[in-house]
Design an enzyme around this catalytic site. Structure first.
Site, PDB file in Angstrom:
ATOM      1  CE  LYS A 169       5.131  20.013 100.934  1.00  0.00           C
ATOM      2  NZ  LYS A 169       4.747  18.700 100.541  1.00  0.00           N
ATOM      3  NE  ARG A 192       9.872  17.864 104.210  1.00  0.00           N
ATOM      4  CZ  ARG A 192       9.999  18.289 102.950  1.00  0.00           C
ATOM      5  NH1 ARG A 192       9.915  19.364 102.516  1.00  0.00           N
ATOM      6  NH2 ARG A 192       9.977  17.229 102.041  1.00  0.00           N
ATOM      7  NE  ARG A 225       6.914  15.357  92.386  1.00  0.00           N
ATOM      8  CZ  ARG A 225       7.111  15.609  93.648  1.00  0.00           C
ATOM      9  NH1 ARG A 225       6.076  16.493  93.906  1.00  0.00           N
ATOM     10  NH2 ARG A 225       7.956  15.271  94.558  1.00  0.00           N
ATOM     11  NE  ARG A 240      12.019  15.520  94.021  1.00  0.00           N
ATOM     12  CZ  ARG A 240      11.283  16.255  94.938  1.00  0.00           C
ATOM     13  NH1 ARG A 240      10.251  17.216  94.556  1.00  0.00           N
ATOM     14  NH2 ARG A 240      11.312  15.842  96.161  1.00  0.00           N
ATOM     15  NE  ARG A 256      10.368  12.516  99.127  1.00  0.00           N
ATOM     16  CZ  ARG A 256       9.746  12.766  97.955  1.00  0.00           C
ATOM     17  NH1 ARG A 256       9.537  11.922  97.160  1.00  0.00           N
ATOM     18  NH2 ARG A 256       9.534  13.840  97.779  1.00  0.00           N
TER      19      ARG A 256
HETATM   20  P1  AMP Z   1      10.547  18.398  98.947  1.00  0.00           P
HETATM   21  O1  AMP Z   1      11.112  19.026  97.436  1.00  0.00           O
HETATM   22  O2  AMP Z   1      10.138  19.443  99.790  1.00  0.00           O
HETATM   23  O3  AMP Z   1       9.826  17.054  98.766  1.00  0.00           O
HETATM   24  O4  AMP Z   1      11.980  18.049  99.664  1.00  0.00           O
HETATM   25  C1  AMP Z   1      13.167  17.256  98.911  1.00  0.00           C
HETATM   26  C2  AMP Z   1      14.021  16.555 100.083  1.00  0.00           C
HETATM   27  O5  AMP Z   1      14.782  17.749 100.763  1.00  0.00           O
HETATM   28  C3  AMP Z   1      13.396  16.149 101.399  1.00  0.00           C
HETATM   29  O6  AMP Z   1      12.911  14.805 101.311  1.00  0.00           O
HETATM   30  C4  AMP Z   1      14.602  16.418 102.330  1.00  0.00           C
HETATM   31  O7  AMP Z   1      15.678  15.537 102.157  1.00  0.00           O
HETATM   32  C5  AMP Z   1      14.930  17.667 101.943  1.00  0.00           C
HETATM   33  N1  AMP Z   1      14.091  18.845 102.680  1.00  0.00           N
HETATM   34  C6  AMP Z   1      13.359  19.623 102.124  1.00  0.00           C
HETATM   35  N2  AMP Z   1      12.975  20.723 102.958  1.00  0.00           N
HETATM   36  C7  AMP Z   1      13.461  20.078 104.060  1.00  0.00           C
HETATM   37  C8  AMP Z   1      13.067  20.408 105.428  1.00  0.00           C
HETATM   38  N3  AMP Z   1      12.708  21.739 105.783  1.00  0.00           N
HETATM   39  N4  AMP Z   1      13.767  20.115 106.379  1.00  0.00           N
HETATM   40  C9  AMP Z   1      14.658  18.712 106.241  1.00  0.00           C
HETATM   41  N5  AMP Z   1      14.752  18.554 105.057  1.00  0.00           N
HETATM   42  C10 AMP Z   1      14.095  19.031 103.890  1.00  0.00           C
END
Ligand code: AMP
Length: 210
Positions: free
Chosen positions: A13, A88, A123, A156, A167
Site C-alpha cells: 500500500k 481499518r 523491509r 520497524r 498484525r
Molecule cells: P501501518 O503503517 O499502516 O502498517 O500502521 C502501523 C500501525 O499504526 C498499525 O499496526 C496500528 O497500530 C496503527 N494504525 C495505523 N492506521 C490505523 C488505523 N486506521 N486504525 C487503527 N490503527 C492504525
C-alpha cells in the site's frame, strides 16, 4: 480522485501510494506514518499509542478519525486524496461517511500471508521521512541508507516476525470486513499484489484507468 488502499501489512500500500500520488498529483495520507511521527516526536498522542503500535494492535477509532479529519481539512486534499491504511475497521469507514469524506475507489491489494511475511522481514524503513525500501526487492542505492533523505534505514519494531503474525490476525478480524463493505458499495477493485513493485504498479493503473 479519492482512493482508499486496503490490504494486509506488507501488501504494498505505502509503496504504491507514492506512485499514485506522483502520477495523479494528490497527497497520500498514511495514518501509520502520522502515528509513527507522533511516537518519534514523543507528543502526548505518540506516548498514548506507542505500545499499541509496537504490539501490532489498532489505535482507537476516535483517535484515527480525529487525525484524519484534521489532515483532510488541509487545502492540498481539495483535488483528491489517497487514504493508506485507513479506514481499518467498519466503524472507521462509517465514521468517514459521517464526516462526509467521499470515496470513489477502494483498491484491495490481494496477497497470500506467506508472501507478506517474506516481504516484511526484508523491509527497511526510514525513521526520518518514512520512505520504504526492501533489501532485495527495492534496495536503496547505498546499502542501509535512505534514497530520499540519506538517513540510516531501520527495521520497524512491528515488522519483526512475532508482531507480523498478530498484525495479520488483526487484519482478518477487524479490517477484512471492509472488503464486503466496499464491495456492497460497488467501488472495490482487486489488485493482485504478488510480483515486483513495477508489476503491481502496472496493475494499479490498469485498474484505476479501466
Ligand atoms: P501501518 O503503517 O499502516 O502498517 O500502521 C502501523 C500501525 O499504526 C498499525 O499496526 C496500528 O497500530 C496503527 N494504525 C495505523 N492506521 C490505523 C488505523 N486506521 N486504525 C487503527 N490503527 C492504525
Amino acid at each position: 480522485m479519492r482512493i482508499i488502499l486496503l490490504g494486509v501489512p506488507g501488501a504494498g500500500k505505502g509503496t504504491q501510494a507514492e506512485f499514485i500520488s506522483n502520477r495523479l498529483g494528490i497527497p497520500a495520507l498514511s495514518t501509520g506514518n502520522m502515528l509513527r511521527a507522533a511516537v518519534k516526536a514523543e507528543t502526548p498522542l505518540g506516548l498514548q499509542v506507542k505500545d499499541l503500535l509496537a504490539a501490532g494492535e489498532l489505535v482507537s477509532d476516535d483517535i484515527i478519525l480525529n487525525i484524519i479529519k484534521e489532515r483532510l481539512a488541509e487545502p492540498d486534499c481539495n483535488p483528491g486524496y489517497i487514504l493508506d491504511g485507513v479506514p481499518r475497521t467498519v466503524a472507521q469507514a462509517e465514521g468517514l461517511e459521517a464526516l462526509e469524506v467521499e470515496v470513489d475507489t477502494c483498491l484491495f491489494f490481494d496477497i497470500p500471508d506467506q508472501a507478506v511475511i517474506d516481504r516484511l522481514s526484508g523491509r527497511r524503513s526510514c525513521p526520518e521521512c518514512q520512505a520504504v525500501h526492501h533489501i532485495t526487492a527495492n534496495p536503496p542505492q547505498t546499502e542501509g541508507i535512505c534514497d530520499v533523505c540519506s538517513t540510516a534505514l531501520v527495521q520497524r519494531p512491528d515488522d519483526t516476525t512475532d508482531t507480523v503474525g498478530r498484525r495479520l490476525e488483526v487484519f482478518r478480524e477487524q479490517t477484512a470486513p471492509l472488503i464486503d463493505f466496499y464491495t456492497a458499495k460497488g467501488i472495490l477493485k482487486v489488485v493482485p499484489s504478488e510480483g515486483t513493485v513495477e508489476e503491481v504498479t502496472a496493475r494499479v493503473f490498469d485498474v484505476l484507468e479501466a
